[in-house]
Enzyme design. Sequence first.
Site, PDB file in Angstrom:
ATOM      1  N   TYR A 166       0.828  -1.205   0.000  1.00  0.00           N
ATOM      2  CA  TYR A 166       0.000   0.000   0.000  1.00  0.00           C
ATOM      3  C   TYR A 166       0.867   1.263   0.000  1.00  0.00           C
ATOM      4  O   TYR A 166       0.605   2.215  -0.745  1.00  0.00           O
ATOM      5  CB  TYR A 166      -0.899  -0.032   1.236  1.00  0.00           C
ATOM      6  N   LYS A 170       0.910   4.068  -2.892  1.00  0.00           N
ATOM      7  CA  LYS A 170       0.501   5.437  -2.572  1.00  0.00           C
ATOM      8  C   LYS A 170       1.630   6.438  -2.816  1.00  0.00           C
ATOM      9  O   LYS A 170       1.381   7.583  -3.211  1.00  0.00           O
ATOM     10  CB  LYS A 170       0.027   5.513  -1.121  1.00  0.00           C
TER      11      LYS A 170
END
Length: 308
Positions: A166, A170
């Site tokens: 993640y 991101k």
Amino acid sequence: MVDIRFDGRVAIVTGAGTGLGRSHALGLAKRGAKVVVNDLGVGRDGSGSSSEAAQAVVAEIEAMGGEALAHGCDVADEDGVIDMVTQAIAVWGRVDIVVNNAGILRDKTFAKMDMADFRKVVDVHLIGSANVAHACWPIMREQKYGRIVFTSSASGLYGNFGQSNYGAAKASMMGLMNVLHLEGARDNIRVNTLAPTAATRMTEELLPAEAAELLAPETITPGLLYLVSEDAPSRTILGAGAGSFALTKVYETPGITLMDDENTPETVAAKFAEIAAAEGQEELTDAFSQTKKYALNAAKARGLKLDW
């Protein structure tokens, strides 16, 4: 103060069935935008699918007198995204705003993570965001108008234990934004990044109840609406949460220049505090700015003059 409105504008909001995406879609619709509500209807980890959430948000928008269209494609599926954009054009004739919000979580420490889970999270966040932006890019270029927002996270900008997939996905939003900002400028396409902290199903297990109440998605949407407005900035990372807003920027220190004989790892180690000194640090606006800086520094150290 002039009201920010989106009358006549068409927006695509991904992951708009719940949480932040729903808040963004409703916020745009309340201010006049026609909204494509994209949501695959999956669980937090990306499993399953259902059209109910997207249809419910469409119903909310229509109940307030607005116009909306539900589409359940997986943003990581390029063909599905193209179909979504094609439908928006068929119904409304244009796409002005893209809010890339769709995302999933598959958290584990890097040592225990299956690379299939790493790849899936990157596919949804990075490839999915690129798919939607890419499908809308020629439309926005022809219109000479476009507003695109990518959704980053403090996990990507600053790191968070157990979120290597993640966090990597991101962090990539910043790089994609930086390049599209440069490529879209001549066609009035402005590209920004939102870095929200909100109480949603993605964070429900991490926040105490009191904090969750303060961190409602609706406290973030005003920042998003500014980032996609007529007078929006570009190449901006806007942190948002609980009504607080701040800018995240990457700075580079002035650094030092080492001449040929002293350019050794030992000298770098010995002078690292000087390299890291923050005084005089600056924000670079593109990759070539760094190249130019280093070449000019090297020329100056050697008593040379570059016409640059």
